[in-house]
Scaffold this motif. Structure first.
Motif, PDB file in Angstrom:
ATOM      1  N   GLY A   1      -1.881  -8.103   7.276  1.00 41.20           N
ATOM      2  CA  GLY A   1      -0.963  -8.624   6.270  1.00 41.20           C
ATOM      3  C   GLY A   1      -0.628  -7.667   5.153  1.00 41.20           C
ATOM      4  N   VAL A   2      -1.105  -6.417   5.225  1.00 38.98           N
ATOM      5  CA  VAL A   2      -0.785  -5.419   4.201  1.00 38.98           C
ATOM      6  C   VAL A   2       0.614  -4.876   4.459  1.00 38.98           C
ATOM      7  CG1 VAL A   2      -1.431  -3.201   3.178  1.00 38.98           C
ATOM      8  CG2 VAL A   2      -3.212  -4.789   3.951  1.00 38.98           C
ATOM      9  N   ASP A   3       1.433  -4.804   3.419  1.00 42.14           N
ATOM     10  CA  ASP A   3       2.769  -4.214   3.513  1.00 42.14           C
ATOM     11  C   ASP A   3       2.631  -2.699   3.451  1.00 42.14           C
ATOM     12  OD1 ASP A   3       5.330  -3.284   3.173  1.00 42.14           O
ATOM     13  OD2 ASP A   3       5.826  -4.585   1.481  1.00 42.14           O
ATOM     14  N   CYS A   4       2.899  -2.044   4.565  1.00 39.56           N
ATOM     15  CA  CYS A   4       2.777  -0.587   4.663  1.00 39.56           C
ATOM     16  C   CYS A   4       4.136   0.109   4.675  1.00 39.56           C
ATOM     17  CB  CYS A   4       1.994  -0.204   5.917  1.00 39.56           C
ATOM     18  SG  CYS A   4       0.282  -0.754   5.917  1.00 39.56           S
ATOM     19  N   SER A   5       5.175  -0.575   4.243  1.00 40.24           N
ATOM     20  CA  SER A   5       6.518  -0.011   4.322  1.00 40.24           C
ATOM     21  C   SER A   5       6.687   1.227   3.453  1.00 40.24           C
ATOM     22  CB  SER A   5       7.562  -1.060   3.942  1.00 40.24           C
ATOM     23  OG  SER A   5       7.325  -1.576   2.643  1.00 40.24           O
ATOM     24  N   ALA A   6       5.842   1.375   2.423  1.00 43.35           N
ATOM     25  CA  ALA A   6       5.946   2.545   1.544  1.00 43.35           C
ATOM     26  C   ALA A   6       5.121   3.729   2.028  1.00 43.35           C
ATOM     27  CB  ALA A   6       5.526   2.170   0.115  1.00 43.35           C
ATOM     28  N   VAL A   7       4.261   3.533   3.016  1.00 48.21           N
ATOM     29  CA  VAL A   7       3.396   4.617   3.491  1.00 48.21           C
ATOM     30  C   VAL A   7       4.233   5.593   4.323  1.00 48.21           C
ATOM     31  CG1 VAL A   7       1.374   5.208   4.856  1.00 48.21           C
ATOM     32  CG2 VAL A   7       1.388   3.110   3.496  1.00 48.21           C
ATOM     33  N   THR A   8       4.097   6.878   4.011  1.00 50.98           N
ATOM     34  CA  THR A   8       4.891   7.915   4.658  1.00 50.98           C
ATOM     35  C   THR A   8       4.122   8.527   5.828  1.00 50.98           C
ATOM     36  OG1 THR A   8       5.970   8.426   2.569  1.00 50.98           O
ATOM     37  CG2 THR A   8       6.103  10.098   4.295  1.00 50.98           C
ATOM     38  N   LEU A   9       4.748   8.559   7.000  1.00 50.63           N
ATOM     39  CA  LEU A   9       4.153   9.172   8.185  1.00 50.63           C
ATOM     40  C   LEU A   9       4.891  10.465   8.511  1.00 50.63           C
ATOM     41  CD1 LEU A   9       3.492   6.140  10.568  1.00 50.63           C
ATOM     42  CD2 LEU A   9       1.889   7.311   9.060  1.00 50.63           C
ATOM     43  N   ASP A  10       4.799  11.437   7.603  1.00 48.98           N
ATOM     44  CA  ASP A  10       5.382  12.752   7.890  1.00 48.98           C
ATOM     45  C   ASP A  10       4.563  13.878   7.263  1.00 48.98           C
ATOM     46  OD1 ASP A  10       5.903  12.593   5.203  1.00 48.98           O
ATOM     47  OD2 ASP A  10       8.075  12.850   5.362  1.00 48.98           O
ATOM     48  N   GLY A  11       3.308  13.567   6.968  1.00 48.86           N
ATOM     49  CA  GLY A  11       2.469  14.562   6.309  1.00 48.86           C
ATOM     50  C   GLY A  11       2.092  15.710   7.223  1.00 48.86           C
ATOM     51  N   ASP A  12       1.862  16.871   6.621  1.00 49.13           N
ATOM     52  CA  ASP A  12       1.439  18.054   7.369  1.00 49.13           C
ATOM     53  C   ASP A  12      -0.077  18.220   7.373  1.00 49.13           C
ATOM     54  OD1 ASP A  12       4.086  18.782   7.894  1.00 49.13           O
ATOM     55  OD2 ASP A  12       4.255  19.794   5.954  1.00 49.13           O
TER      56      ASP A  12
ATOM     57  N   LEU B   1       0.836  -1.202   0.000  1.00 46.82           N
ATOM     58  CA  LEU B   1       0.000   0.000   0.000  1.00 46.82           C
ATOM     59  C   LEU B   1       0.868   1.248   0.000  1.00 46.82           C
ATOM     60  CD1 LEU B   1      -2.858   1.296   0.361  1.00 46.82           C
ATOM     61  CD2 LEU B   1      -2.524   1.045   2.837  1.00 46.82           C
ATOM     62  N   ASN B   2       0.433   2.246  -0.774  1.00 44.00           N
ATOM     63  CA  ASN B   2       1.094   3.552  -0.787  1.00 44.00           C
ATOM     64  C   ASN B   2       0.069   4.590  -1.227  1.00 44.00           C
ATOM     65  OD1 ASN B   2       3.054   5.513  -0.606  1.00 44.00           O
ATOM     66  ND2 ASN B   2       4.052   4.998  -2.536  1.00 44.00           N
ATOM     67  N   GLY B   3       0.369   5.851  -0.972  1.00 43.53           N
ATOM     68  CA  GLY B   3      -0.529   6.923  -1.402  1.00 43.53           C
ATOM     69  C   GLY B   3      -0.480   8.115  -0.488  1.00 43.53           C
ATOM     70  N   THR B   4      -1.556   8.362   0.243  1.00 39.56           N
ATOM     71  CA  THR B   4      -1.670   9.538   1.090  1.00 39.56           C
ATOM     72  C   THR B   4      -0.521   9.622   2.100  1.00 39.56           C
ATOM     73  OG1 THR B   4      -4.082   9.288   0.950  1.00 39.56           O
ATOM     74  CG2 THR B   4      -3.229  10.819   2.601  1.00 39.56           C
TER      75      THR B   4
END
Length: 309
Positions: free
Chosen positions: A86-97, A64-67
């Motif tokens: 079981g979803v791979d969230c390694s691409a999800v960014t946790l630095d949004g403003d 998963l990736n996106g927002t």
């Protein structure tokens, strides 16, 4: 919290949001009215996110990736929920403003959504897609809402020969024209086209689009077909809905699940209708989406219930 392997069947790129589902014991009130709250559930929203979760529950390997999400407790709760499924969230960014969230009110099988998606779009609060992740996928679950980044993801799908499934985009867009499966919701059609003639709307898409085009209409017959073929119709499974939030996302997950299994168009529709029906019968529906055994049992029990004309 993350997975190290690059192996995944589906790359889901699109909207992800923390959500709160408020289930009402009464009908949704009129202005200045009152309704009793029956239950409150921490949940999640976003088209790609919900599709990814349903696919993971079906045993599909999903990245998963996106927002871009804020690095806060609500975002971490959502990521933990996905990772546990079981979803791979390694691409999800946790630095949004930009705080991206939604509140869903559910009552009697109907739902009303309040959110900050307009702010997300205005701030372009999303990450760039990954060509590597697209090339490593068997199918891409692609949201159309991220402008040039969604278009870039579609272009990379074409370049890499990876099919993609998208939703709710106008017929003249590149996203629509090259999708392997395009799903148009009743809600999108009603605010996009001047005249609501669903057969005509379906025809506008199939004249321009190379893939399977599906026009859904909630609990009523959906339309599906391909360029050059007559439009076909299919009735959804009859159920008593409890929570319809995420029904369309679950339907798309069913289409992708069927594509991974090499199903025919008829069987794709049956699979998608079954998964959406099962999700709508529970609350929060997506959180209780079916396992492979659940799906198998439902299809065996309801064989022949959904038929096309």
């Amino acid at each position: 919290m993350t997975q190290d392997s690059d192996q995944h069947d589906v790359y889901a790129y699109g909207v992800i949001a923390p959500s709160t589902l408020i289930e009402l014991g009464d009908s949704f009130p009129d202005p200045a009215g009152y309704a009793e709250i029956e239950r409150i559930y921490p949940s999640f929203g976003g088209e790609a996110a919900s599709s990814a979760y349903v696919l993971a529950r079906l045993g599909v390997a999903v990245r998963l990736n996106g927002t871009r999400l804020p690095d806060d407790s609500e975002s971490r709760r959502v990521i933990d929920r996905f990772t546990d499924a079981g979803v791979d969230c390694s691409a999800v960014t946790l630095d949004g403003d930009t705080p991206v969230t939604e509140i869903v009110f559910s009552s009697g099988g109907e739902r009303t959504v309040l959110g900050t998606y307009g702010r997300m779009l205005a701030d372009r609060a999303w990450s760039r897609p990954s060509r590597r992740d697209i090339a490593s996928s068997r199918v891409v679950c692609l949201d159309p809402f991220f402008g040039t980044e969604s278009e870039l993801a579609a272009r990379w799908c074409l370049d890499e020969g990876v099919p993609y499934v998208t939703v709710d985009t106008e017929p003249d867009t590149e996203l629509a024209r090259h999708a392997d499966v395009l799903i148009i919701s009743e809600e999108f059609a009603s605010r996009t086209f001047d005249r609501i003639d669903y057969e005509s709307i379906h025809s506008q898409y199939t004249r321009r689009c190379r893939g399977l085009v599906i026009v859904t209409r909630g609990g009523r017959q959906l339309l599906f077909g391909r360029q050059g073929d007559p439009v076909r119709r299919r009735a959804p499974f009859e159920i008593t809905p409890r929570d319809t939030a995420g029904a369309g996302d679950s339907f798309r997950a069913g289409i992708i699940h069927g594509l991974l299994r090499g199903q025919s168009d008829d069987d794709l529709i049956t699979t998608a209708c079954a998964i959406a029906a099962m999700v709508c019968q529970t609350s929060p529906g997506v959180l209780h989406s079916p396992t492979p055994r659940d799906l198998e049992n439902f299809l065996q029990d309801r064989a022949g219930d959904a038929a096309d004309d």
